[in-house]
Design an enzyme around this catalytic site. Structure first.
Site, PDB file in Angstrom:
ATOM      1  N   ARG A   1      44.181  69.278  10.113  1.00 51.46           N
ATOM      2  CA  ARG A   1      44.301  70.732  10.170  1.00 51.46           C
ATOM      3  C   ARG A   1      43.930  71.221  11.572  1.00 51.46           C
ATOM      4  O   ARG A   1      42.855  70.934  12.071  1.00 51.46           O
ATOM      5  CB  ARG A   1      43.379  71.371   9.141  1.00 51.46           C
ATOM      6  CG  ARG A   1      43.610  72.850   9.032  1.00 51.46           C
ATOM      7  CD  ARG A   1      42.648  73.494   8.094  1.00 51.46           C
ATOM      8  NE  ARG A   1      42.931  73.241   6.697  1.00 51.46           N
ATOM      9  CZ  ARG A   1      41.993  73.242   5.764  1.00 51.46           C
ATOM     10  NH1 ARG A   1      40.743  73.451   6.082  1.00 51.46           N
ATOM     11  NH2 ARG A   1      42.319  73.037   4.515  1.00 51.46           N
TER      12      ARG A   1
ATOM     13  N   TYR B   1      42.472  78.736  -5.257  1.00 52.29           N
ATOM     14  CA  TYR B   1      42.175  79.355  -3.956  1.00 52.29           C
ATOM     15  C   TYR B   1      43.449  79.482  -3.124  1.00 52.29           C
ATOM     16  O   TYR B   1      43.805  80.565  -2.669  1.00 52.29           O
ATOM     17  CB  TYR B   1      41.133  78.500  -3.253  1.00 52.29           C
ATOM     18  CG  TYR B   1      40.633  79.042  -1.933  1.00 52.29           C
ATOM     19  CD1 TYR B   1      39.727  80.101  -1.897  1.00 52.29           C
ATOM     20  CD2 TYR B   1      41.051  78.484  -0.726  1.00 52.29           C
ATOM     21  CE1 TYR B   1      39.241  80.585  -0.684  1.00 52.29           C
ATOM     22  CE2 TYR B   1      40.569  78.964   0.482  1.00 52.29           C
ATOM     23  CZ  TYR B   1      39.666  80.010   0.504  1.00 52.29           C
ATOM     24  OH  TYR B   1      39.194  80.480   1.708  1.00 52.29           O
TER      25      TYR B   1
ATOM     26  N   GLU C   1      46.739  79.166  -3.844  1.00 56.08           N
ATOM     27  CA  GLU C   1      47.811  80.030  -4.383  1.00 56.08           C
ATOM     28  C   GLU C   1      47.319  81.468  -4.529  1.00 56.08           C
ATOM     29  O   GLU C   1      48.096  82.416  -4.369  1.00 56.08           O
ATOM     30  CB  GLU C   1      48.307  79.498  -5.727  1.00 56.08           C
ATOM     31  CG  GLU C   1      48.960  78.106  -5.651  1.00 56.08           C
ATOM     32  CD  GLU C   1      50.324  78.100  -4.960  1.00 56.08           C
ATOM     33  OE1 GLU C   1      50.688  79.060  -4.270  1.00 56.08           O
ATOM     34  OE2 GLU C   1      51.042  77.083  -5.131  1.00 56.08           O
ATOM     35  N   GLY C   2      46.028  81.630  -4.847  1.00 56.85           N
ATOM     36  CA  GLY C   2      45.467  82.984  -4.926  1.00 56.85           C
ATOM     37  C   GLY C   2      45.594  83.697  -3.589  1.00 56.85           C
ATOM     38  O   GLY C   2      46.011  84.864  -3.515  1.00 56.85           O
ATOM     39  N   LYS C   3      45.280  82.988  -2.513  1.00 54.55           N
ATOM     40  CA  LYS C   3      45.379  83.581  -1.172  1.00 54.55           C
ATOM     41  C   LYS C   3      46.837  83.817  -0.784  1.00 54.55           C
ATOM     42  O   LYS C   3      47.156  84.768  -0.085  1.00 54.55           O
ATOM     43  CB  LYS C   3      44.713  82.658  -0.147  1.00 54.55           C
ATOM     44  CG  LYS C   3      43.201  82.622  -0.246  1.00 54.55           C
ATOM     45  CD  LYS C   3      42.581  83.870   0.357  1.00 54.55           C
ATOM     46  CE  LYS C   3      41.072  83.749   0.462  1.00 54.55           C
ATOM     47  NZ  LYS C   3      40.435  84.956   1.009  1.00 54.55           N
TER      48      LYS C   3
HETATM   49  P1  NAD Z   1      31.271  83.434   1.558  1.00 53.32           P
HETATM   50  O1  NAD Z   1      31.360  82.747   0.255  1.00 53.32           O
HETATM   51  O2  NAD Z   1      29.996  83.334   2.333  1.00 53.32           O
HETATM   52  O3  NAD Z   1      31.603  84.972   1.406  1.00 53.32           O
HETATM   53  C1  NAD Z   1      32.404  85.509   0.393  1.00 53.32           C
HETATM   54  C2  NAD Z   1      31.728  86.765  -0.133  1.00 53.32           C
HETATM   55  O4  NAD Z   1      32.530  87.333  -1.163  1.00 53.32           O
HETATM   56  C3  NAD Z   1      30.365  86.463  -0.759  1.00 53.32           C
HETATM   57  O5  NAD Z   1      29.417  87.372  -0.269  1.00 53.32           O
HETATM   58  C4  NAD Z   1      30.607  86.642  -2.259  1.00 53.32           C
HETATM   59  O6  NAD Z   1      29.444  87.018  -2.977  1.00 53.32           O
HETATM   60  C5  NAD Z   1      31.690  87.708  -2.246  1.00 53.32           C
HETATM   61  N1  NAD Z   1      32.502  87.728  -3.470  1.00 53.32           N
HETATM   62  C6  NAD Z   1      33.070  86.663  -4.113  1.00 53.32           C
HETATM   63  N2  NAD Z   1      33.726  87.077  -5.212  1.00 53.32           N
HETATM   64  C7  NAD Z   1      33.592  88.433  -5.256  1.00 53.32           C
HETATM   65  C8  NAD Z   1      34.027  89.443  -6.158  1.00 53.32           C
HETATM   66  N3  NAD Z   1      34.759  89.137  -7.243  1.00 53.32           N
HETATM   67  N4  NAD Z   1      33.674  90.725  -5.915  1.00 53.32           N
HETATM   68  C9  NAD Z   1      32.924  91.052  -4.830  1.00 53.32           C
HETATM   69  N5  NAD Z   1      32.480  90.148  -3.941  1.00 53.32           N
HETATM   70  C10 NAD Z   1      32.808  88.850  -4.153  1.00 53.32           C
HETATM   71  O7  NAD Z   1      32.499  82.910   2.436  1.00 53.32           O
HETATM   72  P2  NAD Z   1      32.916  83.197   3.940  1.00 53.32           P
HETATM   73  O8  NAD Z   1      32.961  81.900   4.624  1.00 53.32           O
HETATM   74  O9  NAD Z   1      32.108  84.288   4.516  1.00 53.32           O
HETATM   75  O10 NAD Z   1      34.416  83.674   3.733  1.00 53.32           O
HETATM   76  C11 NAD Z   1      34.796  85.037   3.823  1.00 53.32           C
HETATM   77  C12 NAD Z   1      36.308  85.155   3.655  1.00 53.32           C
HETATM   78  O11 NAD Z   1      36.966  84.406   4.676  1.00 53.32           O
HETATM   79  C13 NAD Z   1      36.819  84.641   2.314  1.00 53.32           C
HETATM   80  O12 NAD Z   1      37.844  85.492   1.857  1.00 53.32           O
HETATM   81  C14 NAD Z   1      37.379  83.283   2.650  1.00 53.32           C
HETATM   82  O13 NAD Z   1      38.405  82.928   1.783  1.00 53.32           O
HETATM   83  C15 NAD Z   1      37.883  83.506   4.071  1.00 53.32           C
HETATM   84  N6  NAD Z   1      37.933  82.231   4.799  1.00 53.32           N
HETATM   85  C16 NAD Z   1      36.785  81.624   5.234  1.00 53.32           C
HETATM   86  C17 NAD Z   1      36.858  80.397   5.891  1.00 53.32           C
HETATM   87  C18 NAD Z   1      35.635  79.687   6.409  1.00 53.32           C
HETATM   88  O14 NAD Z   1      35.748  78.587   6.942  1.00 53.32           O
HETATM   89  N7  NAD Z   1      34.441  80.242   6.323  1.00 53.32           N
HETATM   90  C19 NAD Z   1      38.104  79.792   6.094  1.00 53.32           C
HETATM   91  C20 NAD Z   1      39.246  80.430   5.619  1.00 53.32           C
HETATM   92  C21 NAD Z   1      39.149  81.657   4.980  1.00 53.32           C
HETATM   93  N1  UDP Z   2      33.488  66.742   3.610  1.00 56.26           N
HETATM   94  C1  UDP Z   2      32.728  65.580   3.744  1.00 56.26           C
HETATM   95  N2  UDP Z   2      31.426  65.612   3.340  1.00 56.26           N
HETATM   96  C2  UDP Z   2      30.845  66.719   2.812  1.00 56.26           C
HETATM   97  C3  UDP Z   2      31.620  67.905   2.679  1.00 56.26           C
HETATM   98  C4  UDP Z   2      32.948  67.872   3.079  1.00 56.26           C
HETATM   99  O1  UDP Z   2      33.215  64.558   4.232  1.00 56.26           O
HETATM  100  O2  UDP Z   2      29.646  66.655   2.478  1.00 56.26           O
HETATM  101  C5  UDP Z   2      34.879  66.722   4.064  1.00 56.26           C
HETATM  102  C6  UDP Z   2      35.901  67.260   3.065  1.00 56.26           C
HETATM  103  O3  UDP Z   2      36.368  66.222   2.223  1.00 56.26           O
HETATM  104  C7  UDP Z   2      36.987  67.780   4.001  1.00 56.26           C
HETATM  105  C8  UDP Z   2      36.228  68.258   5.245  1.00 56.26           C
HETATM  106  O4  UDP Z   2      34.957  67.605   5.183  1.00 56.26           O
HETATM  107  O5  UDP Z   2      37.848  66.721   4.379  1.00 56.26           O
HETATM  108  C9  UDP Z   2      36.026  69.759   5.287  1.00 56.26           C
HETATM  109  O6  UDP Z   2      35.495  70.153   4.031  1.00 56.26           O
HETATM  110  P1  UDP Z   2      35.036  71.653   3.727  1.00 56.26           P
HETATM  111  O7  UDP Z   2      34.653  71.693   2.297  1.00 56.26           O
HETATM  112  O8  UDP Z   2      34.026  72.078   4.733  1.00 56.26           O
HETATM  113  O9  UDP Z   2      36.314  72.556   4.003  1.00 56.26           O
HETATM  114  P2  UDP Z   2      37.879  72.439   3.647  1.00 56.26           P
HETATM  115  O10 UDP Z   2      38.170  71.127   2.956  1.00 56.26           O
HETATM  116  O11 UDP Z   2      38.141  73.610   2.786  1.00 56.26           O
HETATM  117  O12 UDP Z   2      38.520  72.503   4.975  1.00 56.26           O
END
Ligand code: NAD
Ligand code: UDP
Length: 311
Positions: free
Chosen positions: A276, A145, A147-149
């Site tokens: 963070r 995730y 490195e992909g981003k």
């Molecule tokens: P989510 O998982 O609800 O939404 C991602 C969507 O992408 C889903 O609808 C999924 O079906 C679709 N998808 C996945 N792989 C696909 C593919 N190969 N082709 C077409 N569709 C595909 O997650 P989200 O929270 O809505 O996140 C949306 C975006 O925001 C993502 O790119 C995520 O990396 C980014 N983001 C979200 C958060 C967060 O806290 N929610 C934080 C940082 C970045």
């Molecule tokens: N976390 C937790 N309990 C859970 C799910 C997540 O304590 O049931 C912690 C996780 O270890 C991280 C923080 O909550 O420290 C946020 O996790 P999340 O998966 O929501 O997002 P990210 O780690 O990607 O910020």
């Protein structure tokens, strides 16, 4: 001016909120999704709307379509989901970004990439400004995730420099709100489901690690402002600078749900970032954006939505 806008990942949590806002603003929206973590029910209120179209498509494959703007959100966001098939996560991030850059180049569309705070890894600088290059493990369980981003950001900037593609990059910090999937494994959804069903709240580690939680409506507003301005390409951080430890979050959710669930501790996952918090000076300056919904208000709305879904 009404535009034709592609939202990849549009049936997901943030994407569906974005689609709704764009349709309401008078735009024509094409929502593309492979439904890996997204659901049709997220966009159900839009189905049948004359300016809304739902396309089942996997972004690892190219697509030919005519649009003015592209929001590239396709990618599972929860660690549980993006680690389920890490190779596919890399393909979605890298091939997906490549295909969107190619499309934007061909049709002259503006392209906004949904990047992430994960590009900072387990940060050595706090709070994180955009010019901090990060502290990322390239070979760990989160790397697919993170490195992909990072590579998606690289592609955006190279297409911009090499081909003049009009790109925007936002780095999204932890976002929560209604329509999060109940089983998505992220901390807010886990704790709310656990609290509402009387299950133990699972804190990974001691719960002293922090995150900064942004309400989804604030996030969508920030993304639209970023897309619709000409002053900065990014990357620009979008997130709520209010920092909360995971144990504080658990206690807050227990209080708001009046739950008698207990708190239990489980092992901390590998490479889990310790702290963070976004530095949002750029978003304030260039987008005049500041999150408006405080954590308690946002959690109340999220809890109401989960309660309705779980009963
Ligand atoms: P989510 O998982 O609800 O939404 C991602 C969507 O992408 C889903 O609808 C999924 O079906 C679709 N998808 C996945 N792989 C696909 C593919 N190969 N082709 C077409 N569709 C595909 O997650 P989200 O929270 O809505 O996140 C949306 C975006 O925001 C993502 O790119 C995520 O990396 C980014 N983001 C979200 C958060 C967060 O806290 N929610 C934080 C940082 C970045
Ligand atoms: N976390 C937790 N309990 C859970 C799910 C997540 O304590 O049931 C912690 C996780 O270890 C991280 C923080 O909550 O420290 C946020 O996790 P999340 O998966 O929501 O997002 P990210 O780690 O990607 O910020």
């Amino acid at each position: 001016m009404p535009r034709r806008i592609l939202v990849t990942g549009g049936a997901g949590f943030i994407g569906s909120g974005l689609c709704r806002r764009l349709v309401e603003a008078g735009h024509e929206v094409v929502c593309l999704d492979n439904f890996f973590t997204g659901r049709k029910s997220n966009v159900e209120p839009l189905l049948g709307h004359p300016r809304f179209e739902l396309l089942r498509h996997d972004l690892v494959n190219p697509i030919m379509i005519e649009v003015d703007q592209i929001y590239n959100l396709a990618c599972p966001a929860s660690p549980v989901h993006y680690q389920h098939n890490p190779v596919k996560t890399v393909k979605t991030n890298v091939l997906g970004a490549l295909h969107m850059c190619g499309l934007a180049k061909r049709v002259g569309a503006r392209l906004l990439q949904a990047s992430t705070s994960e590009v900072y890894g387990d940060p050595g600088v706090h709070p994180q400004p955009e010019d901090y290059w990060g502290h990322v493990n390239p070979v760990g369980p989160r790397s697919c995730y993170d490195e992909g981003k990072r590579l998606a950001e690289t592609l955006m900037m190279d297409y911009h420099r090499q081909n003049g593609v009009d790109v925007r990059i936002v780095r999204i910090f932890n976002t929560y709100g209604p329509r999060m999937a109940e089983d998505d494994g992220r901390v807010v959804s886990n704790f709310i489901v656990q609290a509402l069903t009387g299950a133990d709240l699972t804190i990974y580690g001691q719960g002293e690690q922090t995150r900064s939680f942004c309400y989804v409506d604030d996030m969508v507003e920030g993304m639209i402002r970023m897309m619709d301005q000409d002053r900065i390409l990014g990357p620009v951080n979008l997130g709520n600078p209010e920092e909360t430890s995971i144990i504080e979050l658990a206690r807050l959710i227990l209080g708001l749900t009046a739950s008698s669930s207990r708190i239990v501790h489980q092992p901390l996952p590998d490479d889990d970032p310790v702290r963070r918090r976004p530095d949002i000076a750029l978003a304030r300056r260039f987008l005049a954006w500041d999150p408006e919904v405080d954590l308690e208000t946002g959690l109340r709305a999220t809890i109401d939505d989960f309660r309705a879904r779980l009963t």
